[in-house]
Design a protein around this motif. Sequence first.
Motif, mmCIF file in Angstrom:
data_model
loop_
_atom_site.group_PDB
_atom_site.id
_atom_site.type_symbol
_atom_site.label_atom_id
_atom_site.label_comp_id
_atom_site.label_asym_id
_atom_site.label_seq_id
_atom_site.Cartn_x
_atom_site.Cartn_y
_atom_site.Cartn_z
ATOM 1 N N UNK A 1 -56.519 -4.800 60.640
ATOM 2 C CA UNK A 1 -57.533 -4.288 59.710
ATOM 3 C C UNK A 1 -58.381 -5.455 59.223
ATOM 4 N N UNK A 2 -59.719 -5.265 59.191
ATOM 5 C CA UNK A 2 -60.652 -6.350 58.890
ATOM 6 C C UNK A 2 -60.496 -7.469 59.911
ATOM 7 N N UNK A 3 -60.378 -7.078 61.179
ATOM 8 C CA UNK A 3 -60.162 -8.022 62.271
ATOM 9 C C UNK A 3 -61.449 -8.181 63.066
ATOM 10 N N UNK B 1 -64.590 -12.452 52.275
ATOM 11 C CA UNK B 1 -64.083 -12.339 50.908
ATOM 12 C C UNK B 1 -62.564 -12.235 50.961
ATOM 13 N N UNK B 2 -61.851 -12.999 50.144
ATOM 14 C CA UNK B 2 -60.382 -12.971 50.188
ATOM 15 C C UNK B 2 -59.818 -11.643 49.675
ATOM 16 N N UNK B 3 -58.686 -11.233 50.235
ATOM 17 C CA UNK B 3 -57.957 -10.048 49.798
ATOM 18 C C UNK B 3 -56.569 -10.472 49.338
ATOM 19 N N UNK B 4 -55.948 -9.649 48.531
ATOM 20 C CA UNK B 4 -54.611 -9.962 48.033
ATOM 21 C C UNK B 4 -53.550 -9.369 48.954
ATOM 22 N N UNK B 5 -52.715 -10.238 49.515
ATOM 23 C CA UNK B 5 -51.603 -9.772 50.330
ATOM 24 C C UNK B 5 -52.028 -9.232 51.676
ATOM 25 N N UNK B 6 -51.041 -8.836 52.464
ATOM 26 C CA UNK B 6 -51.290 -8.239 53.779
ATOM 27 C C UNK B 6 -50.437 -6.978 53.915
ATOM 28 N N UNK B 7 -50.732 -5.931 53.154
ATOM 29 C CA UNK B 7 -49.913 -4.714 53.203
ATOM 30 C C UNK B 7 -50.106 -3.934 54.499
ATOM 31 N N UNK B 8 -49.169 -3.038 54.775
ATOM 32 C CA UNK B 8 -49.292 -2.154 55.925
ATOM 33 C C UNK B 8 -50.564 -1.320 55.780
ATOM 34 N N UNK C 1 -46.215 -1.626 68.128
ATOM 35 C CA UNK C 1 -46.838 -2.500 67.126
ATOM 36 C C UNK C 1 -47.695 -1.699 66.154
ATOM 37 N N UNK C 2 -47.520 -1.979 64.862
ATOM 38 C CA UNK C 2 -48.335 -1.378 63.817
ATOM 39 C C UNK C 2 -49.317 -2.382 63.242
ATOM 40 N N UNK C 3 -50.076 -1.956 62.240
ATOM 41 C CA UNK C 3 -51.151 -2.785 61.682
ATOM 42 C C UNK C 3 -50.904 -3.129 60.223
ATOM 43 N N UNK C 4 -51.216 -4.385 59.878
ATOM 44 C CA UNK C 4 -51.294 -4.795 58.482
ATOM 45 C C UNK C 4 -52.718 -5.276 58.198
ATOM 46 N N UNK C 5 -53.044 -5.294 56.928
ATOM 47 C CA UNK C 5 -54.365 -5.734 56.495
ATOM 48 C C UNK C 5 -54.499 -7.242 56.613
ATOM 49 N N UNK C 6 -55.674 -7.697 56.982
ATOM 50 C CA UNK C 6 -55.971 -9.124 56.984
ATOM 51 C C UNK C 6 -56.013 -9.630 55.540
ATOM 52 N N UNK C 7 -56.033 -10.938 55.351
ATOM 53 C CA UNK C 7 -56.121 -11.471 53.986
ATOM 54 C C UNK C 7 -57.553 -11.783 53.588
ATOM 55 N N UNK C 8 -58.493 -11.286 54.387
ATOM 56 C CA UNK C 8 -59.901 -11.390 54.020
ATOM 57 C C UNK C 8 -60.669 -10.279 54.705
ATOM 58 N N UNK C 9 -61.797 -9.908 54.103
ATOM 59 C CA UNK C 9 -62.665 -8.886 54.673
ATOM 60 C C UNK C 9 -64.086 -9.435 54.736
#
Length: 413
Positions: free
Chosen positions: A385-387, A355-362, A210-218
């Motif tokens: 990320x941001x979890x 705070x919202x983030x754009x997208x959920x990139x790797x 399993x890899x990680x993607x970014x959350x949609x908020x930080x």
Amino acid sequence: RALTLHQIKAAWERLPDGSRAGAGLKIGIIDTGIDAKHPAFSGEGMTAPEGFPKVSSEAFLGATNGKVIVQRSYDALNRTEPSIVDGAGHGTAVAMVAAGGRVGSQFGEMLGAAPGAWLGAYRVFGGVAGDEGSTAALLQALDDAVSDGMDVVNMSLGFYPPYREAIDPMADAVKRAVQMGVMVVKSVGNEGPDIASVDSPTVAGVGITVGSVQNDRAFAEAVSTEGLGDLLAVASTGTRPAEPVRGRLVDITGADPSGLACDPIPGESLRGAVALILRGSCFFSDKLRNAEAAGAIAAVIYTHAQDPIPFTMDVEDARLPALMVGFESGRQLKSRLAESPSTDVQLTFFPTVAFPLRGTPLSSFSSRGPTLEARISPDLVAVGQFLSTAAGTAEPLGAVYDPSGFLVAAGTS
């Protein structure tokens, strides 16, 4: 938030009781241990299945309950002092994501993906900070987890550079575990963004990596006010009140036309107020001392157009609590004050405002395939990320420590 992004909450709605999702499942966490006293693992309303708890020492029975049904430690193999304490906090954080119970935190309510599941702690990393381990301990823990009847085994650990599968001492052990019906899950590693950066031990093409993607908020510190909402801020190196500071926002240009607060500010013109100050021309510590002397209870320093991004201010020994906001946020605050001079603000000095983030990139740190055997990797990705998750509270030197028992973490674990 990750529960929603991965449609886990939607899956719960198909169950008679989503809060019991995972009931009957046993999840083994091969890691730094699990703090069974953490409120997420209280086991309220749960009973250990027949034949449990299982422990590597009778002294560890007190660290089990209806939720955490196994406590094994491998100190003899690691040549560390016998203990069941999660010194790193890492295993506790991973266990929260997998199966933590409903619990409140400074980031809001938390709940693991399978809150009704039982947990088994296989503490393969010992020492004060949970950073001493061995291959022998890993092999024994995996064998024990299979023998104990774990349905899923999670190994959020790795070594880099990797071994080839043919010489990886864990490869055969993982294959045997899977052949016996156990789902083995492993983090892909945190060696990204380079390709071919997957770490060992390998899951031999039979487990799930399993890899990680970014959350949609930080989460971040914030300056909040009516009409503008939450504005991203960065705390200084100085005083950080545990609770938000509230007060009337005052643009110091009324008392100091430069807006810089580099010189003493007349009288008590900032009595009980939050001072709005422009960055530049003098040390941050001088600005804060001058604002405090004029009666301010806190300060918001905004940066200028030439360098618009906020950063951590070194305020030396200045005592006044302060946040920095970017140039655009500072401009918005000044405009707000021009429209409504009696504007109140709230300053939050710890990263608990979303705070919202754009997208959920790797995630950039997430390792990439292919493996040394040219296999695609990772098999899956999930928010890493941001979890927000549970944290260890036993050892301040631990990698995942916070005295509150919760923090925002990042990693493929």
